[in-house]
Motif scaffolding. Structure first.
Motif: not given
Length: 252
Positions: A77, A80-82
């Motif tokens: 997570l 892949r998530s800024k």
């Protein structure tokens, strides 16, 4: 290298035996290897050592498995998530530096002096090391690999199973190994502080301290070290070889 390693440990044992034989320290501070061996043999015969080993390995295995699942999901997570990395990621980085024993008072207040407290400390001890290793592994992938895989039609599950996961395996294995080390250390710390629970290896070590029984203390320290090394050789070294053979990448 194997002979050199064996020679080193043989010299270490010889130095220990010599120091004990020369009475450089009183026997109650430095017992001989024979006295430690006698204690271990006695603990094996009465079953207390085997029971403690099974209890500790069960706790460590369960806590490690939980932290492995949670840490992998959290690491993916963050990678892949800024937004998740900018918020939750900073907290994970900070919590990684927190000694695992600091979770024990919190666990006692939440769960009382129960097995859940020990499990909580083990999970929290290993979770963040695995999370950061997975995040680092995914982020270290060359962007060109992702673009090339997507141009060739790899998306969704195929992209993860055929490209991303094999590529991050060396970093993931490094995180697994580090996570196990943290889980084992956390368990020992928790067992040292939870004497009323079912007896584990850490409890026997603490009992040796209470009884001023140095052969017991040194024997249990040796068992704890031996278990840590044995897990590395039995689990992680074969995994590293399997990854290198299957995907042609070296473990970290």
């Amino acid at each position: 290298m194997r002979l050199a390693r064996l020679g080193f440990y043989a010299l270490l044992a010889l130095a220990w035996w010599g120091a004990a034989a020369l009475h450089l320290w009183p026997p109650y501070l430095l017992p001989s290897p024979g006295e430690v061996g006698t204690f271990l043999l006695s603990a094996l015969k009465d079953g207390s050592l085997v029971s403690a080993l099974l209890t500790s390995l069960g706790r460590a295995g369960l806590g490690y498995a939980i932290s492995l699942v949670l840490g992998t999901a959290l690491g993916l997570l963050l990678a892949r998530s800024k937004l998740a990395d900018a918020t939750l990621g900073s907290a994970v980085t900070g919590l990684q530096s927190l000694p695992s024993i600091c979770w024990f008072p919190l666990a006692l207040l939440w769960f009382g002096l129960t097995e859940k407290s020990v499990l909580f400390v083990v999970v929290m001890g290993a979770l963040f090391a695995i999370t950061l290793a997975v995040r680092s592994g995914v982020r270290g992938l060359p962007p060109l690999w992702l673009k090339a895989a997507q141009m060739l039609g790899a998306t969704g599950v195929t992209l993860w199973s055929r490209v991303l996961l094999p590529a991050i395996l060396p970093a993931f294995l490094s995180g697994m190994r580090q996570g196990w080390a943290f889980a084992w250390r956390s368990l020992m710390a928790a067992e040292l502080l939870s004497q009323s629970l079912k007896i584990g290896v850490g409890h026997l070590l603490s009992t040796g301290r209470d009884l001023n029984d140095m052969p017991m203390v040194l024997g249990m320290v040796g068992i704890i070290l031996l278990l840590g090394v044995a897990v590395d050789f039995v689990v992680f070294v074969p995994l590293e070889r399997l990854i290198a053979r299957r995907w042609g990448v070296e473990g970290a």
